[in-house]
Design a protein around this motif. Structure first.
Motif, PDB file in Angstrom:
ATOM      1  N   TRP A   1       2.703  -2.364  -3.410  1.00  0.00           N
ATOM      2  CA  TRP A   1       1.563  -1.082  -4.225  1.00  0.00           C
ATOM      3  C   TRP A   1       2.433  -1.265  -5.621  1.00  0.00           C
ATOM      4  O   TRP A   1       3.611  -0.866  -5.430  1.00  0.00           O
ATOM      5  CB  TRP A   1       1.089  -0.444  -3.969  1.00  0.00           C
ATOM      6  CG  TRP A   1       0.651  -0.291  -2.479  1.00  0.00           C
ATOM      7  CD1 TRP A   1      -0.726  -0.299  -2.243  1.00  0.00           C
ATOM      8  CD2 TRP A   1       1.064  -0.364  -0.924  1.00  0.00           C
ATOM      9  NE1 TRP A   1      -1.164  -0.358  -0.981  1.00  0.00           N
ATOM     10  CE2 TRP A   1      -0.031  -0.139  -0.181  1.00  0.00           C
ATOM     11  CE3 TRP A   1       2.264  -0.724  -0.730  1.00  0.00           C
ATOM     12  CZ2 TRP A   1       0.276  -0.501   1.661  1.00  0.00           C
ATOM     13  CZ3 TRP A   1       2.740  -0.639   0.688  1.00  0.00           C
ATOM     14  CH2 TRP A   1       1.673  -0.573   2.170  1.00  0.00           C
ATOM     15  N   ARG A   2       1.500  -1.829  -6.338  1.00  0.00           N
ATOM     16  CA  ARG A   2       2.827  -1.921  -7.760  1.00  0.00           C
ATOM     17  C   ARG A   2       2.101  -1.003  -8.639  1.00  0.00           C
ATOM     18  O   ARG A   2       0.765  -0.296  -8.672  1.00  0.00           O
ATOM     19  CB  ARG A   2       2.794  -2.789  -8.999  1.00  0.00           C
ATOM     20  CG  ARG A   2       3.603  -3.783  -7.450  1.00  0.00           C
ATOM     21  CD  ARG A   2       3.309  -5.841  -8.846  1.00  0.00           C
ATOM     22  NE  ARG A   2       3.700  -6.547  -7.735  1.00  0.00           N
ATOM     23  CZ  ARG A   2       5.433  -7.133  -7.501  1.00  0.00           C
ATOM     24  NH1 ARG A   2       6.034  -6.607  -8.761  1.00  0.00           N
ATOM     25  NH2 ARG A   2       5.626  -8.150  -7.148  1.00  0.00           N
ATOM     26  N   GLY A   3       2.740   0.112  -9.621  1.00  0.00           N
ATOM     27  CA  GLY A   3       2.112   1.355 -10.319  1.00  0.00           C
ATOM     28  C   GLY A   3       3.595   1.179 -11.447  1.00  0.00           C
ATOM     29  O   GLY A   3       4.379   1.216 -11.733  1.00  0.00           O
ATOM     30  N   VAL A   4       3.221   2.881 -11.873  1.00  0.00           N
ATOM     31  CA  VAL A   4       4.015   3.744 -12.307  1.00  0.00           C
ATOM     32  C   VAL A   4       4.007   4.737 -11.533  1.00  0.00           C
ATOM     33  O   VAL A   4       3.549   5.699 -11.553  1.00  0.00           O
ATOM     34  CB  VAL A   4       3.401   3.392 -13.827  1.00  0.00           C
ATOM     35  CG1 VAL A   4       4.370   4.569 -14.569  1.00  0.00           C
ATOM     36  CG2 VAL A   4       2.851   2.789 -14.414  1.00  0.00           C
ATOM     37  N   TRP A   5       5.734   5.229 -11.786  1.00  0.00           N
ATOM     38  CA  TRP A   5       6.217   6.830 -11.706  1.00  0.00           C
ATOM     39  C   TRP A   5       6.134   7.468 -12.890  1.00  0.00           C
ATOM     40  O   TRP A   5       6.195   6.933 -13.051  1.00  0.00           O
ATOM     41  CB  TRP A   5       7.587   6.438 -11.015  1.00  0.00           C
ATOM     42  CG  TRP A   5       7.528   5.785  -9.779  1.00  0.00           C
ATOM     43  CD1 TRP A   5       8.060   4.186  -9.344  1.00  0.00           C
ATOM     44  CD2 TRP A   5       7.028   6.194  -8.276  1.00  0.00           C
ATOM     45  NE1 TRP A   5       8.595   3.918  -8.584  1.00  0.00           N
ATOM     46  CE2 TRP A   5       7.543   4.752  -8.118  1.00  0.00           C
ATOM     47  CE3 TRP A   5       6.610   6.678  -7.816  1.00  0.00           C
ATOM     48  CZ2 TRP A   5       7.186   4.550  -6.061  1.00  0.00           C
ATOM     49  CZ3 TRP A   5       6.176   6.268  -6.436  1.00  0.00           C
ATOM     50  CH2 TRP A   5       6.780   5.138  -6.347  1.00  0.00           C
ATOM     51  N   PRO A   6       5.689   9.196 -12.144  1.00  0.00           N
ATOM     52  CA  PRO A   6       5.557   9.993 -13.578  1.00  0.00           C
ATOM     53  C   PRO A   6       6.917   9.981 -14.312  1.00  0.00           C
ATOM     54  O   PRO A   6       7.861   9.709 -13.410  1.00  0.00           O
ATOM     55  CB  PRO A   6       5.003  10.831 -12.231  1.00  0.00           C
ATOM     56  CG  PRO A   6       5.603  11.095 -10.977  1.00  0.00           C
ATOM     57  CD  PRO A   6       5.414   9.022 -10.554  1.00  0.00           C
TER      58      PRO A   6
ATOM     59  N   LYS B   1       6.513  -1.633 -15.911  1.00  0.00           N
ATOM     60  CA  LYS B   1       6.815  -3.533 -14.991  1.00  0.00           C
ATOM     61  C   LYS B   1       7.788  -3.774 -13.924  1.00  0.00           C
ATOM     62  O   LYS B   1       7.381  -4.899 -12.864  1.00  0.00           O
ATOM     63  CB  LYS B   1       7.539  -4.211 -16.324  1.00  0.00           C
ATOM     64  CG  LYS B   1       7.427  -5.499 -16.227  1.00  0.00           C
ATOM     65  CD  LYS B   1       8.056  -6.705 -17.205  1.00  0.00           C
ATOM     66  CE  LYS B   1       8.601  -8.034 -16.521  1.00  0.00           C
ATOM     67  NZ  LYS B   1       9.051  -8.718 -18.122  1.00  0.00           N
ATOM     68  N   TYR B   2       8.801  -2.600 -13.466  1.00  0.00           N
ATOM     69  CA  TYR B   2       9.068  -3.232 -12.088  1.00  0.00           C
ATOM     70  C   TYR B   2       8.786  -1.492 -11.665  1.00  0.00           C
ATOM     71  O   TYR B   2       9.479  -1.162 -10.000  1.00  0.00           O
ATOM     72  CB  TYR B   2      10.421  -2.806 -12.734  1.00  0.00           C
ATOM     73  CG  TYR B   2      10.692  -4.059 -13.109  1.00  0.00           C
ATOM     74  CD1 TYR B   2      11.367  -5.876 -12.868  1.00  0.00           C
ATOM     75  CD2 TYR B   2      11.317  -3.780 -14.768  1.00  0.00           C
ATOM     76  CE1 TYR B   2      11.243  -6.611 -13.539  1.00  0.00           C
ATOM     77  CE2 TYR B   2      11.410  -4.835 -16.236  1.00  0.00           C
ATOM     78  CZ  TYR B   2      11.537  -6.192 -14.724  1.00  0.00           C
ATOM     79  OH  TYR B   2      11.843  -7.165 -15.690  1.00  0.00           O
ATOM     80  N   GLU B   3       7.982  -1.002 -11.291  1.00  0.00           N
ATOM     81  CA  GLU B   3       7.792   0.639 -10.289  1.00  0.00           C
ATOM     82  C   GLU B   3       6.965  -0.189  -9.203  1.00  0.00           C
ATOM     83  O   GLU B   3       5.720  -0.610  -9.506  1.00  0.00           O
ATOM     84  CB  GLU B   3       7.310   1.613 -11.124  1.00  0.00           C
ATOM     85  CG  GLU B   3       8.660   1.785 -12.263  1.00  0.00           C
ATOM     86  CD  GLU B   3       8.644   2.491 -12.603  1.00  0.00           C
ATOM     87  OE1 GLU B   3       7.120   4.068 -12.804  1.00  0.00           O
ATOM     88  OE2 GLU B   3       9.317   3.784 -13.497  1.00  0.00           O
ATOM     89  N   GLY B   4       7.001  -0.065  -8.083  1.00  0.00           N
ATOM     90  CA  GLY B   4       5.851   0.368  -7.335  1.00  0.00           C
ATOM     91  C   GLY B   4       6.515   1.373  -5.816  1.00  0.00           C
ATOM     92  O   GLY B   4       7.623   0.938  -5.752  1.00  0.00           O
ATOM     93  N   VAL B   5       5.627   0.358  -4.735  1.00  0.00           N
ATOM     94  CA  VAL B   5       5.875   0.392  -3.034  1.00  0.00           C
ATOM     95  C   VAL B   5       5.972  -0.681  -2.678  1.00  0.00           C
ATOM     96  O   VAL B   5       5.131  -1.330  -2.951  1.00  0.00           O
ATOM     97  CB  VAL B   5       5.317   1.875  -2.221  1.00  0.00           C
ATOM     98  CG1 VAL B   5       5.342   1.116  -1.218  1.00  0.00           C
ATOM     99  CG2 VAL B   5       5.528   3.198  -3.313  1.00  0.00           C
ATOM    100  N   GLN B   6       6.670  -0.886  -1.891  1.00  0.00           N
ATOM    101  CA  GLN B   6       6.860  -2.651  -0.987  1.00  0.00           C
ATOM    102  C   GLN B   6       7.462  -1.629   0.603  1.00  0.00           C
ATOM    103  O   GLN B   6       8.095  -1.714   1.101  1.00  0.00           O
ATOM    104  CB  GLN B   6       7.815  -2.903  -1.201  1.00  0.00           C
ATOM    105  CG  GLN B   6       8.194  -4.664  -0.298  1.00  0.00           C
ATOM    106  CD  GLN B   6       9.254  -5.865  -1.376  1.00  0.00           C
ATOM    107  OE1 GLN B   6      10.137  -5.059  -1.614  1.00  0.00           O
ATOM    108  NE2 GLN B   6       8.657  -7.237  -0.869  1.00  0.00           N
ATOM    109  N   ALA B   7       6.229  -1.947   1.612  1.00  0.00           N
ATOM    110  CA  ALA B   7       6.532  -2.198   2.506  1.00  0.00           C
ATOM    111  C   ALA B   7       7.087  -3.548   3.505  1.00  0.00           C
ATOM    112  O   ALA B   7       5.549  -4.228   3.005  1.00  0.00           O
ATOM    113  CB  ALA B   7       5.076  -1.751   3.461  1.00  0.00           C
ATOM    114  N   VAL B   8       7.633  -3.862   4.179  1.00  0.00           N
ATOM    115  CA  VAL B   8       8.162  -5.061   4.462  1.00  0.00           C
ATOM    116  C   VAL B   8       7.784  -5.516   5.914  1.00  0.00           C
ATOM    117  O   VAL B   8       8.503  -3.876   6.501  1.00  0.00           O
ATOM    118  CB  VAL B   8       9.635  -5.658   4.425  1.00  0.00           C
ATOM    119  CG1 VAL B   8       9.721  -5.896   2.157  1.00  0.00           C
ATOM    120  CG2 VAL B   8      10.207  -4.640   4.693  1.00  0.00           C
ATOM    121  N   PHE B   9       7.634  -6.003   6.566  1.00  0.00           N
ATOM    122  CA  PHE B   9       7.160  -6.616   8.352  1.00  0.00           C
ATOM    123  C   PHE B   9       7.717  -7.020   9.238  1.00  0.00           C
ATOM    124  O   PHE B   9       8.457  -8.520   8.135  1.00  0.00           O
ATOM    125  CB  PHE B   9       5.540  -6.184   8.473  1.00  0.00           C
ATOM    126  CG  PHE B   9       5.440  -5.230   7.885  1.00  0.00           C
ATOM    127  CD1 PHE B   9       4.367  -3.627   8.038  1.00  0.00           C
ATOM    128  CD2 PHE B   9       4.729  -5.022   6.003  1.00  0.00           C
ATOM    129  CE1 PHE B   9       3.797  -3.380   7.587  1.00  0.00           C
ATOM    130  CE2 PHE B   9       3.631  -4.719   6.120  1.00  0.00           C
ATOM    131  CZ  PHE B   9       3.151  -3.370   6.219  1.00  0.00           C
TER     132      PHE B   9
END
Length: 105
Positions: A32-37, A49-57
């Motif tokens: 999930w790419r986005g922008v942290w506050p 450009k580089y912010e988000g959350v990544q879930a790896v399985f």
């Protein structure tokens, strides 16, 4: 276990459970790419450009090189990382940072 990369924009509701069921034991990720506050009190500004959350399985590293029987969630911030931002973000939801920083996206 073929190396397949799928990059698709999908609605945020419902796709995750189907993805995990179809995955089986192979390594995979949902990003999930986005922008942290901004956190002006820490002097931190957003970097979209580089912010988000990544879930790896079925692996416990961002490059899927170490098989594991569990899942890991990575929080990405700026190109060079920012432990103060990670700690601030975790604190916003009453959590704390686990593990040490590593290179991601």
């Amino acid at each position: 276990m073929l190396p397949i990369l799928v990059d698709a924009d999908v609605p945020a509701d419902g796709v995750e459970q189907s993805f995990v069921r179809a995955l089986g034991t192979g390594p995979a990720t949902i990003d999930w790419r986005g922008v942290w506050p901004d956190a002006p009190e820490l002097g931190l500004l957003a970097d979209s450009k580089y912010e988000g959350v990544q879930a790896v399985f079925n692996t416990n590293d961002v490059d899927w090189e170490r098989p594991a029987g569990d899942q890991t969630v990575f929080v990405h911030m700026t190109k060079f990382g920012s432990l103060p931002r990670a700690q601030w973000l975790a604190g916003q939801v009453g959590a704390s940072v686990l593990g040490s920083p590593m290179v991601g996206w």
